[in-house]
Enzyme design. Structure first.
Site, short mmCIF file in Angstrom:
data_model
loop_
_atom_site.label_atom_id
_atom_site.label_comp_id
_atom_site.label_asym_id
_atom_site.label_seq_id
_atom_site.Cartn_x
_atom_site.Cartn_y
_atom_site.Cartn_z
N SER A 155 0.21 6.19 3.28
CA SER A 155 0.64 7.23 4.21
C SER A 155 1.76 8.09 3.64
O SER A 155 2.59 7.63 2.86
CB SER A 155 1.11 6.59 5.53
OG SER A 155 0.05 5.95 6.18
N GLN A 167 0.84 -1.20 0.00
CA GLN A 167 0.00 0.00 0.00
C GLN A 167 0.87 1.24 0.00
O GLN A 167 1.70 1.42 0.89
CB GLN A 167 -0.88 0.04 1.24
CG GLN A 167 -1.99 -0.97 1.29
CD GLN A 167 -2.75 -0.88 2.60
OE1 GLN A 167 -2.19 -0.52 3.63
NE2 GLN A 167 -4.02 -1.22 2.58
N GLU A 206 -8.45 -3.81 5.46
CA GLU A 206 -7.26 -3.73 6.28
C GLU A 206 -7.61 -3.94 7.75
O GLU A 206 -6.97 -4.72 8.46
CB GLU A 206 -6.58 -2.37 6.10
CG GLU A 206 -5.36 -2.18 6.99
CD GLU A 206 -4.68 -0.84 6.80
OE1 GLU A 206 -3.45 -0.78 6.85
OE2 GLU A 206 -5.39 0.17 6.59
#
Length: 406
Positions: free
Chosen positions: A146, A143, A261
């Site tokens: 962030s 992923q 998630e």
């Protein structure tokens, strides 16, 4: 072909496992002083050892896939068997009794979070290209969410994607990317519109991690490992075919991943630390350290056991909803919250029982080994959404409480 009954499927799975793996020698009983003397969740192995473990995971995933157990619930067009969640759980329960490589590096993020998002939002030709490879173990996914200024507030992402003909050009920095050093595929959340509210100007893309302009830099953890990474995107060209969902509608795509998630993180138990954090092992530790007569430690032990039991019941509820075909609900956020809190409390309880022996290796079995888990606990309360964010979600969206002031 008719759907096999759970009993017939279990027989098939046992035959496969007997042919390709070795049953665990232990009967599951915990004997203090026996077995691996290590309590860890995140890896801190040397890079060469870590690479070997990843290759073993790939090999085992390929063996499962080629024998019909790599994607039990998946669509047949992508190599799955289109069986139920119940069949999947039956297989997982049986495999737990065999010595097989840990495939978490493949399954937790790529197969548990990104693959469901691709099924829901990616183009069929992209799914045809990547999904069989992912479930065969050929491609690991990560992923790219962030950023330095967009962690828990994911909608604040600043990585830009600018349209250029049939391509998009991506520029920005991602951080805390688990497994990027092993990944061949990444799911990137990007800013494509700055003139609308931040949730409405996001688009998601699938990128090949080998493309020019993708730079992965490991981040060292205080426990010694480097499972997290910074990823820099410098003029990375991404074909529009690799866009997931509509332009500026990436928040909806992202939420699909985040729901999966939290369900994956909250429902996976303690991962590599499952055995040492079990009730039986903690009770054995309580007696072995002589703290079973300490009223304060006994009280903390009882609280941990109660929290573990509550989490197990919640996980069972999540599994029942999954069997019924429901998407992860509020229990996913609660489960994720409890998961981090349980491991933190267990690590602190272990510190109370072992005392200074957790900080300096005296050679006593089951003491110094706990420091790896203790040093890793701050990450449990951040990954997948911080505890504060989880509590806000539950308060505002489930309990209907007033929104937190900006």
């Amino acid at each position: 072909m008719s759907t096999p009954s759970l009993a017939d499927f279990a027989d098939e799975a046992r035959a496969f496992l007997d042919a390709h793996a070795t049953p665990r020698a232990s009967d599951g009983a915990v004997v203090w002083g026996e077995g691996p003397d290590r309590v860890t969740y995140f890896s801190d192995e040397p890079f060469e050892v870590e690479q070997a473990n990843v290759q073993a995971a790939r090999d085992w995933q390929r063996t499962r896939f080629e024998n019909g157990f790599g994607w039990i619930t998946g669509p047949k067009q992508y190599g799955g068997r289109e069986l139920s969640i119940a069949h999947d759980l039956v297989y997982d329960g049986l495999e737990a009794g065999y010595d097989v490589p840990d495939t978490g590096v493949i399954s937790l993020i790529g197969l548990g979070m990104i693959a469901p998002t691709m099924l829901a939002h990616a183009r069929p030709e992209i799914n045809e290209q990547y999904l069989p490879a992912m479930f065969r173990g050929d491609a690991i996914a990560c992923q790219l969410f962030s950023e330095p200024n967009a962690g828990s507030d994911l909608a604040n992402v600043q990585t830009k994607a600018v349209r250029d003909g049939d391509d998009w050009v991506l520029n920005g920095q991602k951080v805390w990317t688990s497994g990027a050093q092993h990944a061949q595929l990444g799911m990137a959340v990007c800013r494509t519109n700055t003139s609308v509210p931040k949730h409405k100007g996001i688009t998601t893309f699938l990128i090949d991690m080998s493309w020019e302009g993708v730079d992965v830099r490991p981040l060292r953890q205080m426990s010694g490992g480097a499972e997290f990474n910074e990823v820099y995107l410098d003029d990375v060209r991404v074909p529009d075919t690799h866009r997931m969902g509509e332009v500026d509608d990436g928040w909806r795509v992202t939420m699909t991943t985040l729901l999966n998630e939290r369900a994956s993180v909250g429902g996976e138990g303690a991962g590599p630390a499952t055995r040492p954090t079990s009730r039986a092992n903690l009770l054995a530790m309580l007696k072995a350290t002589g703290r079973d007569t300490d009223g304060g430690v006994r009280r903390d032990f009882a609280r941990v056991i109660a929290d573990q039991a509550a989490t197990e019941y919640l996980t069972s509820q999540m599994m029942r909803r999954a069997r019924a075909g429901d998407l992860p609900g509020p229990e996913a956020s609660v489960g994720k919250l409890m998961f981090g809190q349980n491991l933190t409390r267990i690590a602190h309880l272990a510190a109370e029982m072992t005392g200074p022996r957790m900080l300096a290796d005296t050679g006593d079995w089951g003491t110094f080994s706990w420091n790896e888990l203790l040093l890793g606990t701050p990450a449990f309360r951040i990954l997948g959404g911080t505890e504060e964010i989880m509590k806000n979600i539950l308060g505002e969206r489930v309990l209907g409480l007033p929104k937190e002031p900006a």
